[in-house]
Design an enzyme around this catalytic site. Sequence first.
Site, PDB file in Angstrom:
ATOM      1  N   VAL A  67      41.505  37.017  43.220  1.00  0.00           N
ATOM      2  CA  VAL A  67      40.418  36.185  43.739  1.00  0.00           C
ATOM      3  C   VAL A  67      40.247  34.896  42.943  1.00  0.00           C
ATOM      4  O   VAL A  67      39.575  33.963  43.401  1.00  0.00           O
ATOM      5  CB  VAL A  67      39.077  36.949  43.793  1.00  0.00           C
ATOM      6  CG1 VAL A  67      39.132  38.070  44.815  1.00  0.00           C
ATOM      7  CG2 VAL A  67      38.674  37.465  42.417  1.00  0.00           C
ATOM      8  N   VAL A  76      27.339  52.693  39.570  1.00  0.00           N
ATOM      9  CA  VAL A  76      27.876  53.375  40.741  1.00  0.00           C
ATOM     10  C   VAL A  76      29.026  54.266  40.293  1.00  0.00           C
ATOM     11  O   VAL A  76      29.834  53.886  39.420  1.00  0.00           O
ATOM     12  CB  VAL A  76      28.365  52.367  41.800  1.00  0.00           C
ATOM     13  CG1 VAL A  76      28.804  53.094  43.074  1.00  0.00           C
ATOM     14  CG2 VAL A  76      27.279  51.344  42.129  1.00  0.00           C
ATOM     15  N   ASP A 121      42.893  42.943  47.170  1.00  0.00           N
ATOM     16  CA  ASP A 121      42.722  43.431  45.799  1.00  0.00           C
ATOM     17  C   ASP A 121      43.863  42.900  44.951  1.00  0.00           C
ATOM     18  O   ASP A 121      44.988  42.721  45.440  1.00  0.00           O
ATOM     19  CB  ASP A 121      42.708  44.959  45.764  1.00  0.00           C
ATOM     20  CG  ASP A 121      42.018  45.514  44.525  1.00  0.00           C
ATOM     21  OD1 ASP A 121      40.929  46.086  44.650  1.00  0.00           O
ATOM     22  OD2 ASP A 121      42.580  45.359  43.415  1.00  0.00           O
ATOM     23  N   ILE A 122      43.613  42.673  43.682  1.00  0.00           N
ATOM     24  CA  ILE A 122      44.657  42.184  42.785  1.00  0.00           C
ATOM     25  C   ILE A 122      45.731  43.245  42.545  1.00  0.00           C
ATOM     26  O   ILE A 122      46.904  42.926  42.358  1.00  0.00           O
ATOM     27  CB  ILE A 122      44.053  41.709  41.443  1.00  0.00           C
ATOM     28  CG1 ILE A 122      45.105  41.001  40.585  1.00  0.00           C
ATOM     29  CG2 ILE A 122      43.388  42.853  40.699  1.00  0.00           C
ATOM     30  CD1 ILE A 122      44.532  40.349  39.329  1.00  0.00           C
ATOM     31  N   TYR A 164      29.535  39.135  31.915  1.00  0.00           N
ATOM     32  CA  TYR A 164      29.154  39.925  33.083  1.00  0.00           C
ATOM     33  C   TYR A 164      27.742  39.573  33.545  1.00  0.00           C
ATOM     34  O   TYR A 164      27.500  39.326  34.732  1.00  0.00           O
ATOM     35  CB  TYR A 164      29.251  41.414  32.750  1.00  0.00           C
ATOM     36  CG  TYR A 164      29.114  42.329  33.945  1.00  0.00           C
ATOM     37  CD1 TYR A 164      30.231  42.684  34.695  1.00  0.00           C
ATOM     38  CD2 TYR A 164      27.879  42.840  34.319  1.00  0.00           C
ATOM     39  CE1 TYR A 164      30.121  43.517  35.801  1.00  0.00           C
ATOM     40  CE2 TYR A 164      27.759  43.671  35.425  1.00  0.00           C
ATOM     41  CZ  TYR A 164      28.880  44.010  36.151  1.00  0.00           C
ATOM     42  OH  TYR A 164      28.753  44.834  37.252  1.00  0.00           O
TER      43      TYR A 164
END
Length: 277
Positions: free
Chosen positions: A80, A209, A41-42, A176
Amino acid sequence: MEVSVGALDGKVAVVTGAARGQGRSHAVALAREGAAVIAIDICAQIPSVEYPMATPDDLAETVAQVRGVGGRIVAAEADVRDLDALRTVIADAENQLGSVDIILANAGIAPVGLPDQDSVRQFNDVIGVNLVGVYNTVTAAVDSLIAKGSGSIVLVSSTQGLKGTGGQGTGASLGYTCAKHALVGMMRNLANWLGPQGIRVNTIHPTGVATPMIQNEVMESFFAAADPSLFESTKNLLPIPWVEPEDISNAVLYLVSDTGRYVTGVALPVDAGFSAR
């Protein structure tokens, strides 16, 4: 379909965006079934993202939860968008856990597109994380799967990778939707390339979510002030506002385990009927 206990014994899984939300849920679910986890994770804020992103403490909590179910885990902070960093992290983790069998490219951002934001920068940041970051994740780990002649790759897309409803043409929402649609094309190309080598590739498409990415003050304020038609266009067919991270993790387990051993090249919605509206 049920995934048997210990279905992933001896496997090693890379999970990006693992510090919280879906990523943490996936990491814990994989570990519960016996997989060792490389959690990435960043753990830092990207300036164009209006809501608070994950922190080192969040990643530490993922480590604790994975170990709490008896799992082995190596966690690292990496962006990433940085392929060299991913290669270094994954190579170091493989020296501790073994070579990778499962790639779960989950890391993603969802800027809202507030008026004070640079729309071009938001578009480029979303494409950088949600599309280029997925390519980098696969590129950094896929040689291990090829060497084994087996494995599974899941690219986490979205209902916005199947439909464009709710789009407003801003750099944030447009980026997105473009990125999540592009993951379907990436999946199909990879599935055709890697299928003859015994490697399966699929996308998964969640509706909203219940994670910090959508349950935060920025997102709530945005929807409260938006045209009601925007909210209406993002409603599910089933009478629920969102699904839980575990619902997506259950589908991931199906795709990466032998239960789904003949499933490849598939765009799988877990969306409470959103795509059927």
